[in-house]
Design a protein around this motif. Sequence first.
Motif, mmCIF file in Angstrom:
data_model
loop_
_atom_site.group_PDB
_atom_site.id
_atom_site.type_symbol
_atom_site.label_atom_id
_atom_site.label_comp_id
_atom_site.label_asym_id
_atom_site.label_seq_id
_atom_site.Cartn_x
_atom_site.Cartn_y
_atom_site.Cartn_z
ATOM 1 N N LEU A 63 0.783 -1.193 0.074
ATOM 2 C CA LEU A 63 0.169 -0.057 0.033
ATOM 3 C C LEU A 63 0.904 1.303 -0.033
ATOM 4 C CD1 LEU A 63 -2.760 -0.956 2.893
ATOM 5 C CD2 LEU A 63 -2.806 -1.045 0.168
ATOM 6 N N LEU A 64 0.419 2.215 -0.704
ATOM 7 C CA LEU A 64 0.919 3.417 -0.720
ATOM 8 C C LEU A 64 0.349 4.442 -0.149
ATOM 9 C CD1 LEU A 64 3.450 5.292 -3.286
ATOM 10 C CD2 LEU A 64 1.614 6.547 -2.106
ATOM 11 N N LEU A 65 0.228 5.205 1.086
ATOM 12 C CA LEU A 65 -0.310 5.933 1.863
ATOM 13 C C LEU A 65 0.170 7.518 1.637
ATOM 14 C CD1 LEU A 65 -0.984 3.930 5.031
ATOM 15 C CD2 LEU A 65 -2.157 3.673 2.904
ATOM 16 N N THR A 66 -0.788 8.319 1.373
ATOM 17 C CA THR A 66 -0.412 9.928 1.075
ATOM 18 C C THR A 66 -1.070 10.972 2.180
ATOM 19 O OG1 THR A 66 -2.378 10.289 -0.416
ATOM 20 C CG2 THR A 66 -0.177 9.789 -1.462
ATOM 21 N N TYR A 67 -0.154 11.801 2.676
ATOM 22 C CA TYR A 67 -0.383 12.705 3.654
ATOM 23 C C TYR A 67 -0.581 14.030 3.339
ATOM 24 C CZ TYR A 67 0.190 8.116 5.935
ATOM 25 O OH TYR A 67 0.188 6.841 6.512
ATOM 26 N N HIS A 68 -1.130 14.948 3.893
ATOM 27 C CA HIS A 68 -0.998 16.297 3.482
ATOM 28 C C HIS A 68 -1.617 17.198 4.772
ATOM 29 C CE1 HIS A 68 -2.674 20.179 1.741
ATOM 30 N NE2 HIS A 68 -1.438 20.317 1.188
ATOM 31 N N THR A 81 3.949 17.460 2.662
ATOM 32 C CA THR A 81 2.973 16.275 2.129
ATOM 33 C C THR A 81 4.207 15.120 2.486
ATOM 34 O OG1 THR A 81 4.270 16.552 0.177
ATOM 35 C CG2 THR A 81 2.197 17.703 0.279
ATOM 36 N N ALA A 82 3.597 13.933 2.349
ATOM 37 C CA ALA A 82 4.384 12.939 2.708
ATOM 38 C C ALA A 82 3.463 11.492 2.085
ATOM 39 C CB ALA A 82 4.652 12.446 3.888
ATOM 40 N N TRP A 83 4.557 10.379 1.732
ATOM 41 C CA TRP A 83 4.047 9.451 1.216
ATOM 42 C C TRP A 83 4.705 8.240 2.063
ATOM 43 C CZ3 TRP A 83 7.819 6.285 -0.677
ATOM 44 C CH2 TRP A 83 8.889 6.820 -1.247
ATOM 45 N N PRO A 106 -2.207 18.362 -3.263
ATOM 46 C CA PRO A 106 -1.370 17.265 -2.626
ATOM 47 C C PRO A 106 -1.266 16.175 -3.550
ATOM 48 C CG PRO A 106 -3.847 17.057 -2.075
ATOM 49 C CD PRO A 106 -3.523 18.472 -2.733
ATOM 50 N N PRO A 107 -0.085 15.251 -3.110
ATOM 51 C CA PRO A 107 0.025 14.204 -4.130
ATOM 52 C C PRO A 107 -0.804 13.169 -4.293
ATOM 53 C CG PRO A 107 1.431 14.025 -2.250
ATOM 54 C CD PRO A 107 0.830 15.337 -2.086
ATOM 55 N N ALA A 108 -0.963 12.395 -5.316
ATOM 56 C CA ALA A 108 -1.994 11.286 -5.504
ATOM 57 C C ALA A 108 -1.169 10.246 -6.203
ATOM 58 C CB ALA A 108 -3.401 11.758 -6.062
ATOM 59 N N PHE A 109 -1.615 9.111 -5.976
ATOM 60 C CA PHE A 109 -0.791 7.647 -6.833
ATOM 61 C C PHE A 109 -1.952 6.864 -7.038
ATOM 62 C CE2 PHE A 109 2.526 9.715 -4.410
ATOM 63 C CZ PHE A 109 3.647 9.314 -5.383
ATOM 64 N N LYS A 110 -1.805 6.042 -8.232
ATOM 65 C CA LYS A 110 -2.403 4.816 -8.710
ATOM 66 C C LYS A 110 -1.661 3.609 -8.460
ATOM 67 C CE LYS A 110 -6.376 6.518 -9.882
ATOM 68 N NZ LYS A 110 -6.916 6.393 -11.244
ATOM 69 N N GLY A 111 -2.109 2.578 -8.015
ATOM 70 C CA GLY A 111 -1.477 1.222 -8.117
ATOM 71 C C GLY A 111 -1.294 0.766 -9.427
ATOM 72 N N VAL A 112 -0.323 0.042 -9.835
ATOM 73 C CA VAL A 112 0.019 -0.546 -11.042
ATOM 74 C C VAL A 112 1.028 -1.765 -10.713
ATOM 75 C CG1 VAL A 112 0.065 1.744 -12.166
ATOM 76 C CG2 VAL A 112 2.152 0.870 -11.402
#
Length: 365
Positions: A63-68, A81-83, A106-112
């Motif tokens: 899992l990748l969790l993002t924070y702001h 910000t952090a991941w 804030p940063p955002a990611f998609k799982g691939v």
Amino acid sequence: MAGAVLTLTACGPADSRGVGDGAAGDREARYRHVIENPHPRPADVIEAAGAPTGVARADDGSLLLTYHAANVEDDEGPAATAWRIVGPDGRTVAEQAEHANAEAAPPAFKGVPGGFVRVPPGEAADGAFALDVHGKRREVVVTSGPLTPRPGDVLLSEREPSLIYRPTARTVAPPAAVPENAVRLAVDERGTAWSLDQPLTEDPERVVWQRDGRTLGSRAVPKPYAGGTVVARGGTAALSLIHGEAVRGLLLTTDGGAHWRTILGAGIPFQDFEHDPQSLALELLTDGRLLVGGAAGRYWLAADRTNRAFHELRTPAPFTSLTVDGTVLYGIADATTATYDLVKGEGLWISRDAGRGWRPHERLG
């Protein structure tokens, strides 16, 4: 939002750290220190931010969790910000933090496959990059030349301008051959592109589906509704129907577009959906069931893949967002307005049985 320490360690909704122990003033001071620090530590940003802003899952279960964390009193000023990447065993394998400003997205990611891709923060593809499951950064090719969607492609941005990511070539590009007036897009696992076409004429809006650059069919949006969010998977596709400023129903097919029906109830109280229609949660589980929600943190799940009857999910706290990966649900409980204080049950919650049971996410080290 600012709030409680993320529920990554084992605790339940009754956890009362931060405010109940008289540390509210100290928490505000720590929070301000974090967002003003030009080189913040990931753990400090995570503690200040409270719940994550988003969660993405790689194919190995990481899992990748993002924070702001941003200025609570104003929408300007400093931010952080952090991941954090957490492995399938629950252990932190990588994390990073950055100083930012409150006006930046804030940063955002998609799982691939093999990791994660950052969703470009603006209208252009600049800013996209990949991370493997160990947190190592991988550059991606950004091209303005369109790619025809095919199986395995990941949709990074569904609103116009849409962008897709091709894992085999590590390339980000706009999709090819979609209608000129397409404003929303979904790409299913077969590489079929489903789009909402909003013509500039008096012609009705239409859902259009295409594969390999060929138009397979289209369906007019029933009057008096306008189209909203589009989702598609496994032959099922759904479009939210908007009337005025609210979502009032769904347009749905479960057989690849051969037959469509309009859902105005089926157990979902659309009359309560008086929020921003673009914030509607509309997701499909891999078993074909549709998830609908977002009204005051409430969500409804279909009883089966026919999507003819829905029941409300019972959640451990009101969720500000809910993400689907396969049949696993990831719910985030957070404050709805910026605050230094806690909300009950704040953090990341996981259900592996489609919402029948929930547990807080645990970090083992």
